[in-house]
Design a protein around this motif. Structure first.
Motif, PDB file in Angstrom:
ATOM      1  N   VAL A  57       4.726  47.559 110.425  1.00 58.95           N
ATOM      2  CA  VAL A  57       4.693  46.286 111.133  1.00 58.95           C
ATOM      3  C   VAL A  57       5.150  45.211 110.150  1.00 58.95           C
ATOM      4  O   VAL A  57       4.811  45.256 108.967  1.00 58.95           O
ATOM      5  CB  VAL A  57       3.266  45.970 111.642  1.00 58.95           C
ATOM      6  CG1 VAL A  57       3.153  44.506 112.053  1.00 58.95           C
ATOM      7  CG2 VAL A  57       2.911  46.862 112.808  1.00 58.95           C
ATOM      8  N   TRP A  59       4.469  42.390 108.464  1.00 58.45           N
ATOM      9  CA  TRP A  59       3.166  41.784 108.235  1.00 58.45           C
ATOM     10  C   TRP A  59       3.263  40.341 107.738  1.00 58.45           C
ATOM     11  O   TRP A  59       2.516  39.471 108.167  1.00 58.45           O
ATOM     12  CB  TRP A  59       2.403  42.629 107.218  1.00 58.45           C
ATOM     13  CG  TRP A  59       1.001  42.195 106.948  1.00 58.45           C
ATOM     14  CD1 TRP A  59       0.534  41.508 105.858  1.00 58.45           C
ATOM     15  CD2 TRP A  59      -0.136  42.407 107.792  1.00 58.45           C
ATOM     16  NE1 TRP A  59      -0.812  41.289 105.960  1.00 58.45           N
ATOM     17  CE2 TRP A  59      -1.249  41.836 107.144  1.00 58.45           C
ATOM     18  CE3 TRP A  59      -0.316  43.038 109.028  1.00 58.45           C
ATOM     19  CZ2 TRP A  59      -2.528  41.876 107.686  1.00 58.45           C
ATOM     20  CZ3 TRP A  59      -1.587  43.068 109.571  1.00 58.45           C
ATOM     21  CH2 TRP A  59      -2.670  42.493 108.900  1.00 58.45           C
ATOM     22  N   ARG A  94       0.431  50.698 110.153  1.00 54.24           N
ATOM     23  CA  ARG A  94      -0.587  50.655 111.205  1.00 54.24           C
ATOM     24  C   ARG A  94      -1.691  51.687 110.970  1.00 54.24           C
ATOM     25  O   ARG A  94      -2.842  51.474 111.343  1.00 54.24           O
ATOM     26  CB  ARG A  94       0.044  50.953 112.569  1.00 54.24           C
ATOM     27  CG  ARG A  94       0.929  49.866 113.125  1.00 54.24           C
ATOM     28  CD  ARG A  94       1.468  50.291 114.485  1.00 54.24           C
ATOM     29  NE  ARG A  94       2.341  49.280 115.083  1.00 54.24           N
ATOM     30  CZ  ARG A  94       1.899  48.280 115.842  1.00 54.24           C
ATOM     31  NH1 ARG A  94       0.614  48.172 116.100  1.00 54.24           N
ATOM     32  NH2 ARG A  94       2.752  47.412 116.351  1.00 54.24           N
ATOM     33  N   MET A 124      -3.854  46.279 115.056  1.00 56.81           N
ATOM     34  CA  MET A 124      -2.615  45.529 115.255  1.00 56.81           C
ATOM     35  C   MET A 124      -2.155  45.683 116.685  1.00 56.81           C
ATOM     36  O   MET A 124      -2.237  46.771 117.261  1.00 56.81           O
ATOM     37  CB  MET A 124      -1.524  46.027 114.299  1.00 56.81           C
ATOM     38  CG  MET A 124      -1.891  45.953 112.834  1.00 56.81           C
ATOM     39  SD  MET A 124      -0.558  46.584 111.771  1.00 56.81           S
ATOM     40  CE  MET A 124      -1.435  46.711 110.189  1.00 56.81           C
ATOM     41  N   TRP A 128       3.323  43.536 118.234  1.00 61.58           N
ATOM     42  CA  TRP A 128       3.632  42.933 116.942  1.00 61.58           C
ATOM     43  C   TRP A 128       4.994  43.413 116.465  1.00 61.58           C
ATOM     44  O   TRP A 128       5.361  44.578 116.682  1.00 61.58           O
ATOM     45  CB  TRP A 128       2.547  43.286 115.931  1.00 61.58           C
ATOM     46  CG  TRP A 128       1.251  42.550 116.158  1.00 61.58           C
ATOM     47  CD1 TRP A 128       0.864  41.925 117.304  1.00 61.58           C
ATOM     48  CD2 TRP A 128       0.195  42.387 115.225  1.00 61.58           C
ATOM     49  NE1 TRP A 128      -0.387  41.379 117.145  1.00 61.58           N
ATOM     50  CE2 TRP A 128      -0.825  41.649 115.876  1.00 61.58           C
ATOM     51  CE3 TRP A 128      -0.010  42.803 113.914  1.00 61.58           C
ATOM     52  CZ2 TRP A 128      -2.017  41.303 115.244  1.00 61.58           C
ATOM     53  CZ3 TRP A 128      -1.191  42.460 113.276  1.00 61.58           C
ATOM     54  CH2 TRP A 128      -2.181  41.716 113.930  1.00 61.58           C
ATOM     55  N   CYS A 161       0.879  37.750 109.853  1.00 60.49           N
ATOM     56  CA  CYS A 161       0.108  38.349 110.950  1.00 60.49           C
ATOM     57  C   CYS A 161      -1.392  38.164 110.771  1.00 60.49           C
ATOM     58  O   CYS A 161      -2.166  38.514 111.666  1.00 60.49           O
ATOM     59  CB  CYS A 161       0.429  39.838 111.064  1.00 60.49           C
ATOM     60  SG  CYS A 161       2.005  40.187 111.866  1.00 60.49           S
ATOM     61  N   ARG A 171      -2.920  37.535 114.287  1.00 57.30           N
ATOM     62  CA  ARG A 171      -1.862  37.362 115.277  1.00 57.30           C
ATOM     63  C   ARG A 171      -0.587  36.953 114.552  1.00 57.30           C
ATOM     64  O   ARG A 171      -0.633  36.213 113.559  1.00 57.30           O
ATOM     65  CB  ARG A 171      -2.239  36.307 116.319  1.00 57.30           C
ATOM     66  CG  ARG A 171      -2.447  34.925 115.754  1.00 57.30           C
ATOM     67  CD  ARG A 171      -3.040  33.955 116.761  1.00 57.30           C
ATOM     68  NE  ARG A 171      -2.254  33.852 117.967  1.00 57.30           N
ATOM     69  CZ  ARG A 171      -2.642  33.137 119.029  1.00 57.30           C
ATOM     70  NH1 ARG A 171      -3.810  32.523 119.015  1.00 57.30           N
ATOM     71  NH2 ARG A 171      -1.875  33.067 120.087  1.00 57.30           N
ATOM     72  N   PRO A 172       0.583  37.412 114.995  1.00 56.07           N
ATOM     73  CA  PRO A 172       1.840  37.026 114.345  1.00 56.07           C
ATOM     74  C   PRO A 172       2.145  35.556 114.611  1.00 56.07           C
ATOM     75  O   PRO A 172       2.072  35.098 115.760  1.00 56.07           O
ATOM     76  CB  PRO A 172       2.877  37.933 115.018  1.00 56.07           C
ATOM     77  CG  PRO A 172       2.104  38.995 115.736  1.00 56.07           C
ATOM     78  CD  PRO A 172       0.800  38.380 116.086  1.00 56.07           C
ATOM     79  N   ILE A 197       5.502  35.556 118.630  1.00 53.46           N
ATOM     80  CA  ILE A 197       6.056  36.383 119.711  1.00 53.46           C
ATOM     81  C   ILE A 197       6.697  35.513 120.796  1.00 53.46           C
ATOM     82  O   ILE A 197       7.798  35.793 121.260  1.00 53.46           O
ATOM     83  CB  ILE A 197       4.959  37.272 120.323  1.00 53.46           C
ATOM     84  CG1 ILE A 197       4.433  38.248 119.261  1.00 53.46           C
ATOM     85  CG2 ILE A 197       5.502  38.050 121.530  1.00 53.46           C
ATOM     86  CD1 ILE A 197       3.268  39.094 119.721  1.00 53.46           C
TER      87      ILE A 197
END
Length: 256
Positions: A57, A59, A94, A124, A128, A161, A171-172, A197
């Motif tokens: 991810v 991050w 993850r 996660m 993401w 993130c 959260r991103p 997002i």
């Protein structure tokens, strides 16, 4: 005579060459070939680390080639080009507490390593980002500007993130920090948070971690500060007049 003319011609060419060199852009650069965009940097990091961290991810990423940096390497035209002269990108696994860190200078990877960020895996979201951010730095800046942010006063920005702010963790998001001086002379230091997002602004806080109203209204902020000072002074003198000096001292400490 002929040799003198030749000498003068050579000198003239040297002076012309020197003047052209002196007209070059700033050290950070701003031509299309300088640095990488936030999308390009994330994709380059993925090429290096995507196979190392199988369930990766995106991050965190910062616009500097130094992972401990406190200042950015944004190019002069970053608001239009989305470019920085350096990036550090963190890819998180993850399935574990591991991450893969990639440092980029210019357009090249200059360092990469696998490390551990936590003892256990962090939950996660399935939405993401992985290979690239869903919202670019430039797009986040455009949203911030629409919310009244003066981007000429930026002091820091990053994609994260799990940014360490109580209401914006796990959260991103893109974070943009600014420091400016209001017309009254008061300092305004704040951070605005853009959803990583959807690209929409989800909040802002000042240097005391107090929530700010969006879009930013500087006139209202200055009036609120003036009203707060007046109320604090009234309470201070009331405490003195009523023989409660300890309350007055606490009021001063709060105001400071």
């Amino acid at each position: 005579m002929r040799s003198r003319r030749l000498f003068a011609l050579v000198v003239g060419m040297c002076l012309l060459s020197s003047s052209l060199i002196g007209c070059s852009g700033p050290a950070g650069g701003s031509s299309p070939g300088d640095g990488l965009t936030s999308i390009e940097a994330a994709e380059l990091a993925w090429k290096r680390g995507g196979s190392v961290v199988e369930q990766a991810v995106l991050w965190r990423m910062i616009p500097s080639s130094d992972k401990k940096a406190t200042t950015t390497q944004l190019l002069n035209d970053w608001q239009q080009s989305d470019r920085s002269a350096g990036w550090v990108v963190w890819l998180a696994d993850r399935a574990s507490g591991d991450w893969f860190i990639v440092a980029i200078r210019g357009t090249k990877v200059v360092d990469s390593n696998l490390g551990t960020r936590a003892w256990t895996a962090t939950p996660m979201g399935s939405d993401w980002p992985d290979e690239r951010p869903a919202v670019s730095m430039k797009e986040a800046a455009e949203e911030a500007k629409a919310q009244g942010v003066d981007l000429s006063t930026i002091t820091w920005t990053e994609f994260a993130c799990d940014y360490p702010a109580s209401d914006f963790r796990n959260r991103p998001l893109w974070v943009i920090a600014c420091s400016e001086t209001l017309d009254s002379g008061a300092a305004l230091n704040y951070r605005i948070f853009i959803d990583g997002i959807t690209g929409t602004a989800i909040g802002a806080i000042n240097e005391r971690d107090e929530k700010m109203t969006l879009p930013i209204d500087r006139d209202a902020l200055q009036q609120k500060r003036a009203d707060t000072h007046e109320a604090d002074l009234r309470e201070f003198f009331a405490s003195i007049g009523q023989g409660r000096p300890e309350d007055a001292v606490r009021q001063l400490a709060h105001e400071a």
